[in-house]
Design an enzyme around this catalytic site. Structure first.
Site, PDB file in Angstrom:
ATOM      1  N   ASP A 297      72.250 164.881 -35.699  1.00 35.02           N
ATOM      2  CA  ASP A 297      72.906 163.687 -35.379  1.00 35.02           C
ATOM      3  C   ASP A 297      72.201 162.762 -35.422  1.00 35.02           C
ATOM      4  OD1 ASP A 297      75.928 162.990 -34.527  1.00 35.02           O
ATOM      5  OD2 ASP A 297      74.535 161.760 -33.888  1.00 35.02           O
TER       6      ASP A 297
ATOM      7  N   ASN B 268      75.760 150.764 -38.997  1.00 28.51           N
ATOM      8  CA  ASN B 268      76.692 150.335 -39.549  1.00 28.51           C
ATOM      9  C   ASN B 268      77.267 148.736 -38.927  1.00 28.51           C
ATOM     10  OD1 ASN B 268      77.390 152.109 -41.353  1.00 28.51           O
ATOM     11  ND2 ASN B 268      78.458 153.601 -39.754  1.00 28.51           N
TER      12      ASN B 268
ATOM     13  N   HIS C 286      78.486 149.208 -43.736  1.00 30.97           N
ATOM     14  CA  HIS C 286      79.017 150.604 -44.229  1.00 30.97           C
ATOM     15  C   HIS C 286      78.222 151.013 -45.161  1.00 30.97           C
ATOM     16  CE1 HIS C 286      81.694 154.061 -44.498  1.00 30.97           C
ATOM     17  NE2 HIS C 286      81.930 154.035 -43.145  1.00 30.97           N
TER      18      HIS C 286
ATOM     19  N   ASP D 148      75.709 154.159 -45.720  1.00 31.78           N
ATOM     20  CA  ASP D 148      76.057 155.278 -46.450  1.00 31.78           C
ATOM     21  C   ASP D 148      74.301 155.705 -47.268  1.00 31.78           C
ATOM     22  OD1 ASP D 148      78.503 155.665 -45.877  1.00 31.78           O
ATOM     23  OD2 ASP D 148      79.394 154.896 -48.161  1.00 31.78           O
TER      24      ASP D 148
ATOM     25  N   GLU E  84      77.826 161.554 -39.884  1.00 36.52           N
ATOM     26  CA  GLU E  84      76.637 161.443 -39.836  1.00 36.52           C
ATOM     27  C   GLU E  84      75.879 162.616 -38.891  1.00 36.52           C
ATOM     28  OE1 GLU E  84      77.348 161.092 -36.391  1.00 36.52           O
ATOM     29  OE2 GLU E  84      75.569 159.944 -36.108  1.00 36.52           O
TER      30      GLU E  84
END
Ligand code: GH3
Ligand code: MG
Ligand code: MG
Ligand code: MG
Length: 310
Positions: free
Chosen positions: A189, A197, A202, A206, A232
């Site tokens: 994680d 973010n 965002h 990505d 994620e």
């Protein structure tokens, strides 16, 4: 047994290997060794990967190991009826879309109909023109491979998606019960990803996810199973590896990842991840295995992140 002349059948083969086709796997289930071998040779010459079993009772285990894109099934077999075997395969939700092609010398229309009804995709009568067989198998297998790609892949990263991962985990657990080969599940994680973010947007987030996915693809062996488990969060099955061995591998990746420099809006930043590991030996159910890995991941977060726990 059928009058199959292997030399004649194979010398009349029109089709050849096509390089643009993804390699598809075909499982032939037929008690007649000669028939199965001749069809297998013809299909292999055309670039398909083929496995044969003569005992239909091995069907489920072989499907789990070989993961065929298509099954060619005889009906008349001493151990079991091919229609019953197909029905049993269809009961497993993982194989509802697996194409099953019956290949049989049965001429009764009602049996042919029954075979299709229970989920057979084709009924081809033996003896079959091998060129016709190759064309049919190719067409069905190519579509099955395409569909499988769409169904099992995550759009952003191209890794396996959550559902596909769970299916592979079930398969590997069943397989390890047969072979006694242990494996390790890793949950990874990204750390403080919300703030990435929030700070950079965002889209940059990505890009970080995609970069991480590429690092994972390049870092594990081909046999390992890599998935995007959630937003994620990533899940990996390290085959034939203990948690101790896996810890070494993942620590190398952890160190490589923390050194990758990202940049956005003229600012440079680094991202890290935390990882929890669980071994299949100590955890014999999916739930136990995933929950042990999850607890270990939670521990890694609690220990300050950017580390591996088991
Ligand atoms: P922790 O170190 O405890 O894991 O902190 P965190 O901020 O990473 O944890 P949390 O699970 O609370 O937040 C994950 C964030 O990841 C929330 C969500 O906005 C973001 N996220 C999830 N999926 C995506 C995605 O596909 N793209 C982007 N850019 N962000 C995503
Ligand atoms: Mg037979
Ligand atoms: Mg996170
Ligand atoms: Mg998370």
């Amino acid at each position: 047994s059928l009058p199959v002349n292997a030399v004649e059948v194979l010398s009349n083969l029109e089709e050849t290997r096509k390089s643009d086709m993804p390699e598809a796997r075909v499982l032939i289930i037929d008690d007649d060794e000669l028939t199965a071998t001749v069809y297998a040779l013809a299909l292999e010459k055309c670039g398909l990967r083929v496995e044969i079993i003569h005992d239909p009772l091995q069907a489920e285990a072989t499907i789990e190991d070989f993961r065929p894109d298509l099954v060619i099934m005889d009906i008349d077999m001493p151990q079991a009826n091919g229609i019953d075997v197909a029905q049993a395969i269809r009961l497993d939700p993982a194989y509802t879309s697996l194409p099953i092609m019956f290949l049989s010398s049965i001429y009764q229309k009602d049996i042919q109909e029954l075979a299709r009804e229970i989920g057979g995709d084709d009924f081809i009568k033996k003896p079959v023109d091998v060129n016709y067989l190759v064309k049919m198998v190719r067409m069905r297998a190519a579509r099955a491979v395409e569909l499988r790609q769409i169904m099992v892949r995550d759009g952003l990263t191209g890794l396996l998606n959550h559902v596909a991962f769970k299916e592979r985990l079930t398969g590997e657990l069943n397989r390890s019960k047969r072979t006694m080969a242990a494996f390790t599940v890793a949950l990874l994680d990204l750390d403080h990803f919300k703030s990435i973010n929030d700070t950079y947007g965002h889209q940059v987030g990505d890009t970080v996810i995609q970069t991480f996915a590429t690092l994972l693809k390049n870092s594990f062996r081909n046999i390992d199973i890599i998935a995007r488990y959630g937003g994620e969060e990533f899940a990996i099955i390290l085959l034939d590896a203990t948690p101790d061995q896996s810890e070494k591998t993942i620590n190398r990746i952890r160190s490589a990842f923390e050194h990758i420099e990202f940049s956005a809006t003229n600012r440079k930043f680094h991202v890290t991840f935390s990882c929890g590991l669980a071994g299949s030996n100590a955890n014999t159910s999916e739930e136990a295995l995933l929950s042990a890995a999850d607890i270990a991941l939670y521990q890694a977060k609690a220990n300050g992140r950017n580390c591996v726990c088991m």
